[in-house]
Scaffold this motif. Structure first.
Motif, PDB file in Angstrom:
ATOM      1  N   ALA A  87     103.088  34.990  96.515  1.00 45.49           N
ATOM      2  CA  ALA A  87     102.441  34.650  97.779  1.00 45.49           C
ATOM      3  C   ALA A  87     102.094  35.902  98.579  1.00 45.49           C
ATOM      4  CB  ALA A  87     103.353  33.736  98.608  1.00 45.49           C
ATOM      5  N   ALA A  88     102.900  36.947  98.432  1.00 46.08           N
ATOM      6  CA  ALA A  88     102.655  38.188  99.172  1.00 46.08           C
ATOM      7  C   ALA A  88     101.545  39.031  98.550  1.00 46.08           C
ATOM      8  CB  ALA A  88     103.948  39.009  99.250  1.00 46.08           C
ATOM      9  N   ILE A  89     101.355  38.963  97.230  1.00 47.93           N
ATOM     10  CA  ILE A  89     100.410  39.870  96.569  1.00 47.93           C
ATOM     11  C   ILE A  89      99.225  39.166  95.929  1.00 47.93           C
ATOM     12  CG2 ILE A  89     102.184  41.599  96.106  1.00 47.93           C
ATOM     13  CD1 ILE A  89     101.117  40.082  93.068  1.00 47.93           C
ATOM     14  N   TRP A  90      99.024  37.885  96.167  1.00 54.29           N
ATOM     15  CA  TRP A  90      97.992  37.155  95.440  1.00 54.29           C
ATOM     16  C   TRP A  90      96.600  37.740  95.659  1.00 54.29           C
ATOM     17  CZ3 TRP A  90      93.798  34.590  97.408  1.00 54.29           C
ATOM     18  CH2 TRP A  90      93.791  34.318  98.782  1.00 54.29           C
ATOM     19  N   LYS A  91      96.306  38.240  96.841  1.00 51.42           N
ATOM     20  CA  LYS A  91      94.980  38.816  97.079  1.00 51.42           C
ATOM     21  C   LYS A  91      94.760  40.059  96.219  1.00 51.42           C
ATOM     22  CE  LYS A  91      94.213  37.330 101.838  1.00 51.42           C
ATOM     23  NZ  LYS A  91      93.976  37.813 103.210  1.00 51.42           N
ATOM     24  N   ALA A  92      95.757  40.924  96.148  1.00 50.93           N
ATOM     25  CA  ALA A  92      95.637  42.122  95.323  1.00 50.93           C
ATOM     26  C   ALA A  92      95.521  41.756  93.845  1.00 50.93           C
ATOM     27  CB  ALA A  92      96.834  43.042  95.548  1.00 50.93           C
ATOM     28  N   LEU A  93      96.205  40.720  93.414  1.00 56.42           N
ATOM     29  CA  LEU A  93      96.108  40.257  92.035  1.00 56.42           C
ATOM     30  C   LEU A  93      94.685  39.787  91.726  1.00 56.42           C
ATOM     31  CD1 LEU A  93      97.537  39.545  89.368  1.00 56.42           C
ATOM     32  CD2 LEU A  93      98.083  37.325  90.377  1.00 56.42           C
ATOM     33  N   VAL A  94      94.093  39.026  92.633  1.00 55.15           N
ATOM     34  CA  VAL A  94      92.719  38.547  92.441  1.00 55.15           C
ATOM     35  C   VAL A  94      91.746  39.723  92.388  1.00 55.15           C
ATOM     36  CG1 VAL A  94      90.836  37.261  93.558  1.00 55.15           C
ATOM     37  CG2 VAL A  94      93.118  36.264  93.415  1.00 55.15           C
ATOM     38  N   VAL A  95      91.890  40.679  93.309  1.00 52.74           N
ATOM     39  CA  VAL A  95      91.001  41.849  93.315  1.00 52.74           C
ATOM     40  C   VAL A  95      91.163  42.644  92.024  1.00 52.74           C
ATOM     41  CG1 VAL A  95      90.532  44.065  94.443  1.00 52.74           C
ATOM     42  CG2 VAL A  95      90.842  42.004  95.812  1.00 52.74           C
ATOM     43  N   GLY A  96      92.372  42.837  91.555  1.00 51.73           N
ATOM     44  CA  GLY A  96      92.600  43.556  90.312  1.00 51.73           C
ATOM     45  C   GLY A  96      91.958  42.863  89.120  1.00 51.73           C
ATOM     46  N   LEU A  97      92.058  41.541  89.047  1.00 55.81           N
ATOM     47  CA  LEU A  97      91.437  40.806  87.948  1.00 55.81           C
ATOM     48  C   LEU A  97      89.916  40.882  88.014  1.00 55.81           C
ATOM     49  CD1 LEU A  97      93.768  37.674  87.837  1.00 55.81           C
ATOM     50  CD2 LEU A  97      93.635  39.527  86.172  1.00 55.81           C
ATOM     51  N   VAL A  98      89.350  40.772  89.221  1.00 55.42           N
ATOM     52  CA  VAL A  98      87.888  40.855  89.375  1.00 55.42           C
ATOM     53  C   VAL A  98      87.403  42.255  89.007  1.00 55.42           C
ATOM     54  CG1 VAL A  98      86.017  40.824  91.083  1.00 55.42           C
ATOM     55  CG2 VAL A  98      87.695  38.978  91.038  1.00 55.42           C
ATOM     56  N   LEU A  99      88.106  43.297  89.462  1.00 57.12           N
ATOM     57  CA  LEU A  99      87.703  44.664  89.117  1.00 57.12           C
ATOM     58  C   LEU A  99      87.835  44.931  87.620  1.00 57.12           C
ATOM     59  CD1 LEU A  99      89.128  46.727  92.091  1.00 57.12           C
ATOM     60  CD2 LEU A  99      86.738  46.252  91.569  1.00 57.12           C
ATOM     61  N   ALA A 100      88.881  44.415  86.995  1.00 55.27           N
ATOM     62  CA  ALA A 100      89.040  44.591  85.550  1.00 55.27           C
ATOM     63  C   ALA A 100      87.906  43.894  84.799  1.00 55.27           C
ATOM     64  CB  ALA A 100      90.392  44.052  85.097  1.00 55.27           C
ATOM     65  N   ALA A 101      87.542  42.704  85.243  1.00 51.73           N
ATOM     66  CA  ALA A 101      86.425  41.998  84.614  1.00 51.73           C
ATOM     67  C   ALA A 101      85.117  42.753  84.835  1.00 51.73           C
ATOM     68  CB  ALA A 101      86.326  40.583  85.163  1.00 51.73           C
TER      69      ALA A 101
END
Length: 137
Positions: A87-101
């Motif tokens: 819950a604390a890091i979900w935004k960073a996780l989404v950004v990391g996945l989008v940048l990796a893609a």
């Protein structure tokens, strides 16, 4: 048969993406990077930093919550931490996945293989380049 004119033989190559497309893709990558980092990291903290500076208190810990000590080791405590951390890091996780893609889509695989290699040594080079600011050369 060798060329008698002294020039290298001409090969038929598939033309690469146009300059305009590269500029648009580069701009999109910058917008994804800057916008994503602002949304996930800098925006939320820009509101929290003044409060922390004023109170000198970071707030409750994810591990202990409002308690004095960490809970006993158990599967339930591990699950509670996992849920709180996600819950604390979900935004960073989404950004990391989008940048990796985006990297996978925007950078040609042949270029990545040439730069990083396809062996275990290439994996090590990629890891070291990922940690470039702190990595001794």
């Amino acid at each position: 048969m060798a060329s008698t004119t002294g020039q290298a033989p001409t090969t038929t190559e598939v033309p690469g993406p146009g300059r305009r497309r590269l500029v648009l893709l580069g701009g999109l990558a910058v917008v994804l990077l800057v916008g994503g980092l602002w949304w996930a990291k800098y925006g939320p903290y820009s509101g929290k930093v003044p409060a922390v500076l004023g109170s000198h208190d970071l707030g409750d810990s994810i591990v202990t919550g409002g308690g004095e000590a960490a809970p006993a080791v158990s599967l339930a405590a591990g699950w509670d931490f996992t849920v709180a951390y996600t819950a604390a890091i979900w935004k960073a996780l989404v950004v990391g996945l989008v940048l990796a893609a985006a990297v996978q889509v925007l950078l040609p695989a042949t270029w990545l293989r040439r730069v990083l290699g396809s062996s275990d040594a290439g994996t090590a080079r990629g890891g070291l380049r990922g940690d470039w600011p702190r990595c001794p050369r």
